[in-house]
Design a protein around this motif. Structure first.
Motif, short mmCIF file in Angstrom:
data_model
loop_
_atom_site.label_atom_id
_atom_site.label_comp_id
_atom_site.label_asym_id
_atom_site.label_seq_id
_atom_site.Cartn_x
_atom_site.Cartn_y
_atom_site.Cartn_z
N GLY A 165 0.81 -1.21 0.00
CA GLY A 165 0.00 0.00 0.00
C GLY A 165 0.85 1.26 0.00
O GLY A 165 0.61 2.19 -0.78
N LEU A 166 1.88 1.29 0.86
CA LEU A 166 2.74 2.46 0.94
C LEU A 166 3.57 2.64 -0.33
O LEU A 166 3.64 3.73 -0.89
CB LEU A 166 3.67 2.35 2.15
N VAL A 167 4.19 1.55 -0.80
CA VAL A 167 5.08 1.67 -1.96
C VAL A 167 4.30 2.03 -3.23
O VAL A 167 4.77 2.82 -4.05
CB VAL A 167 5.90 0.38 -2.15
N THR A 168 3.09 1.48 -3.39
CA THR A 168 2.31 1.82 -4.58
C THR A 168 1.82 3.27 -4.52
O THR A 168 1.79 3.96 -5.55
CB THR A 168 1.10 0.87 -4.73
N THR A 169 1.46 3.73 -3.33
CA THR A 169 1.03 5.13 -3.19
C THR A 169 2.18 6.08 -3.51
O THR A 169 2.02 7.05 -4.27
CB THR A 169 0.52 5.40 -1.77
N LEU A 170 3.35 5.80 -2.93
CA LEU A 170 4.52 6.64 -3.19
C LEU A 170 4.90 6.61 -4.66
O LEU A 170 5.21 7.65 -5.26
CB LEU A 170 5.71 6.17 -2.34
N PHE A 171 4.87 5.42 -5.25
CA PHE A 171 5.24 5.29 -6.66
C PHE A 171 4.27 6.05 -7.55
O PHE A 171 4.68 6.70 -8.52
CB PHE A 171 5.29 3.82 -7.06
N CYS A 172 2.99 6.00 -7.23
CA CYS A 172 2.00 6.72 -8.02
C CYS A 172 2.21 8.22 -7.91
O CYS A 172 2.18 8.94 -8.92
CB CYS A 172 0.58 6.34 -7.57
N LEU A 173 2.41 8.71 -6.69
CA LEU A 173 2.61 10.15 -6.49
C LEU A 173 3.88 10.64 -7.18
O LEU A 173 3.89 11.71 -7.81
CB LEU A 173 2.67 10.46 -5.00
N ILE A 174 4.95 9.85 -7.08
CA ILE A 174 6.20 10.23 -7.74
C ILE A 174 6.03 10.19 -9.26
O ILE A 174 6.55 11.06 -9.98
CB ILE A 174 7.34 9.30 -7.30
N SER A 175 5.30 9.19 -9.75
CA SER A 175 5.08 9.08 -11.20
C SER A 175 4.31 10.30 -11.72
O SER A 175 4.68 10.89 -12.74
CB SER A 175 4.30 7.80 -11.52
N LEU A 176 3.25 10.67 -11.02
CA LEU A 176 2.47 11.84 -11.42
C LEU A 176 3.31 13.11 -11.35
O LEU A 176 3.29 13.95 -12.26
CB LEU A 176 1.23 11.97 -10.53
N GLY A 177 4.07 13.25 -10.24
CA GLY A 177 4.90 14.44 -10.07
C GLY A 177 6.00 14.53 -11.10
O GLY A 177 6.21 15.59 -11.71
N ALA A 178 6.72 13.42 -11.32
CA ALA A 178 7.79 13.42 -12.31
C ALA A 178 7.25 13.62 -13.71
O ALA A 178 7.86 14.31 -14.54
CB ALA A 178 8.57 12.11 -12.23
N GLY A 179 6.08 13.04 -13.97
CA GLY A 179 5.47 13.19 -15.29
C GLY A 179 5.15 14.62 -15.63
O GLY A 179 5.15 15.01 -16.81
N PHE A 180 4.90 15.44 -14.61
CA PHE A 180 4.63 16.86 -14.85
C PHE A 180 5.90 17.70 -14.76
O PHE A 180 6.16 18.55 -15.62
CB PHE A 180 3.60 17.36 -13.84
N LEU A 181 6.71 17.49 -13.72
CA LEU A 181 7.83 18.38 -13.44
C LEU A 181 9.00 18.20 -14.42
O LEU A 181 9.62 19.19 -14.82
CB LEU A 181 8.32 18.17 -12.01
N VAL A 182 9.31 16.97 -14.80
CA VAL A 182 10.43 16.77 -15.72
C VAL A 182 10.18 17.45 -17.07
O VAL A 182 11.07 18.17 -17.56
CB VAL A 182 10.74 15.26 -15.89
N PRO A 183 9.02 17.28 -17.69
CA PRO A 183 8.77 18.03 -18.93
C PRO A 183 8.86 19.54 -18.74
O PRO A 183 9.37 20.25 -19.61
CB PRO A 183 7.36 17.59 -19.34
N ARG A 184 8.37 20.04 -17.61
CA ARG A 184 8.43 21.49 -17.37
C ARG A 184 9.88 21.96 -17.25
O ARG A 184 10.22 23.07 -17.70
CB ARG A 184 7.66 21.85 -16.11
N LEU A 185 10.75 21.13 -16.67
CA LEU A 185 12.17 21.48 -16.59
C LEU A 185 12.79 21.61 -17.97
O LEU A 185 13.74 22.37 -18.16
CB LEU A 185 12.93 20.43 -15.77
N PHE A 186 12.24 20.85 -18.91
CA PHE A 186 12.73 20.90 -20.29
C PHE A 186 11.88 21.83 -21.16
O PHE A 186 11.88 21.71 -22.38
CB PHE A 186 12.76 19.49 -20.89
N ARG A 187 11.16 22.75 -20.50
CA ARG A 187 10.39 23.79 -21.17
C ARG A 187 9.30 23.24 -22.10
O ARG A 187 9.04 23.79 -23.16
CB ARG A 187 11.31 24.73 -21.94
N VAL A 188 8.71 22.16 -21.71
CA VAL A 188 7.55 21.63 -22.43
C VAL A 188 6.31 22.40 -21.97
O VAL A 188 6.21 22.80 -20.81
CB VAL A 188 7.39 20.11 -22.15
N GLY A 189 5.38 22.64 -22.88
CA GLY A 189 4.18 23.40 -22.57
C GLY A 189 3.37 22.82 -21.42
O GLY A 189 3.44 21.62 -21.13
#
Length: 293
Positions: A202-226
Motif C-alpha cells: 500500500g505504501l510503496v504503490t502510493t509513493l510510486f503513483c505520487l512520484i510518477s504523477l509528479g515526475a510526469g509533470f515536473l520533468v517536462p516542465r524542466l525541459f520547457r515543455v508546454g
C-alpha cells in the motif's frame, strides 16, 4: 486463481482494452514524434528510464518482499493506461499527446517490459515455481497480447472510420468495466492474504503513483515543455496499464502474487490522479503555448 479466468478471461479482457486503444489511433499519431520531439522524447525517457529506477529505489529502500518487488518492477515497466486520455481530457491536458505516447510506449514496451522484468528477477531472485522470467517464447506472448489487438483496432478505424467512432465509446466503457473486474479478480484470488499485501504494498504503490504523477509533470516542465503537454505527460506516466501488468503476471509468468502490486496500484491510482488533476487545474496559467519543438 481459476484457470478459465487466467487462460481465457484475462487475455480476452486485455484484448478488449488494447483493441479499444487501437480504435483511437491512426498511423498519423506516430508521426507526432517528428512534430513535437521534445514533448514526446522527455515523456518517454521519464517513463522508460526514470520510473523503473525510482521503483527500484523504492522497493529496495522499503525492503519489499522479492516477489512483490518483481511485481512492482513489472508495473513500472508497463506502458500508460488508456484511461490517462480521459483524465487528460478532464483536466485540460493535451489529449493528442496522450494518444501518441500510449501508442509509442505500447510498442516500445514489447522490448522494455521483458528486459526490466528479467533484470528484476535476476536481482531479487524471488521464490517462484516453474520457469521464471520472460524467455523468447514469453516475449512473443507479450507481443501478441499488446500489439495484435491494437493493430486490429487501427485496421478497423482505417477501413471504416465511422464504425470505429461508433464503437469507440462503448469499447472504452467496456474497457473500464474490464479493468475493474480484472483488479477485483486479482485481489479476490489472494483474498486470504489481502490484508497482508495491502500492508506490504500500500505504501510503496502510493509513493510510486505520487512520484510518477509528479515526475510526469515536473520533468517536462524542466525541459520547457508546454503546460498542457506536461499535464498530459503526468497522467500518461502516472496511470499505468494495470490490466497488462496483471495479465503478464498471471498468464505469462504464472504467479498470482506478482499481480498484487498492479492490482493495488490500479485501485489507488484513480483517486490519486484525480487529486493531482485538481491541483494542476488550479495552477494552470491563463495563457501558454501548448507546442514545444
Amino acid at each position: 486463481m481459476d484457470t478459465a479466468l487466467t487462460t481465457v478471461g484475462l487475455p480476452l479482457a486485455l484484448a478488449v482494452v488494447m483493441f479499444g486503444l487501437g480504435l483511437s489511433l491512426t498511423v498519423g499519431d506516430f508521426g507526432r514524434i517528428a512534430k513535437e520531439p521534445r514533448a514526446v522524447g522527455v515523456a518517454l525517457a521519464t517513463q522508460i528510464l526514470l520510473l523503473p529506477a525510482v521503483c527500484f529505489a523504492l522497493v529496495v529502500g522499503l525492503g519489499l518482499d522479492p516477489v512483490l518487488a518483481v511485481g512492482m518492477m513489472l508495473l513500472a515497466a508497463s506502458p500508460g493506461g488508456t484511461t490517462a486520455n480521459l483524465f487528460s481530457h478532464l483536466f485540460r491536458g493535451d489529449v493528442a499527446l496522450n494518444i501518441t505516447l500510449t501508442a509509442v510506449n505500447s510498442v516500445i514496451a514489447v522490448v522494455t517490459l521483458p528486459l526490466v522484468v528479467n533484470l528484476a528477477v535476476g536481482w531479487f531472485a524471488p521464490p517462484l515455481g516453474g520457469s521464471v522470467g520472460l524467455q523468447f517464447d514469453k516475449v512473443l506472448q507479450v507481443f501478441a497480447i499488446v500489439l495484435v489487438p491494437v493493430v486490429l483496432g487501427m485496421l478497423v478505424r482505417r477501413l471504416s472510420p465511422s464504425a470505429a467512432r461508433r464503437a469507440e465509446r462503448p469499447v472504452r466503457i467496456l474497457s473500464a468495466v474490464v479493468l475493474v473486474l480484472v483488479i477485483a479478480g486479482a485481489l479476490l484470488a489472494e483474498r486470504e492474504s489481502l490484508g497482508t499485501y495491502l500492508a506490504d504494498v500500500g505504501l510503496v504503490t502510493t509513493l510510486f503513483c505520487l512520484i510518477s504523477l509528479g515526475a510526469g509533470f515536473l520533468v517536462p516542465r524542466l525541459f520547457r515543455v508546454g503546460y498542457r503537454q506536461a499535464v498530459a505527460s503526468a497522467f500518461e506516466i502516472g496511470i499505468h496499464n494495470s490490466t497488462l501488468a496483471i495479465a503478464v503476471a498471471l498468464t505469462v509468468l504464472g504467479d498470482e502474487r506478482l499481480a498484487v502490486p498492479a492490482a493495488v496500484y490500479g485501485v489507488l491510482m484513480f483517486p490519486l490522479a484525480a487529486g493531482a488533476g485538481y491541483l494542476l487545474s488550479r495552477r494552470a496559467p491563463a495563457r501558454e503555448p501548448t507546442v514545444a519543438a
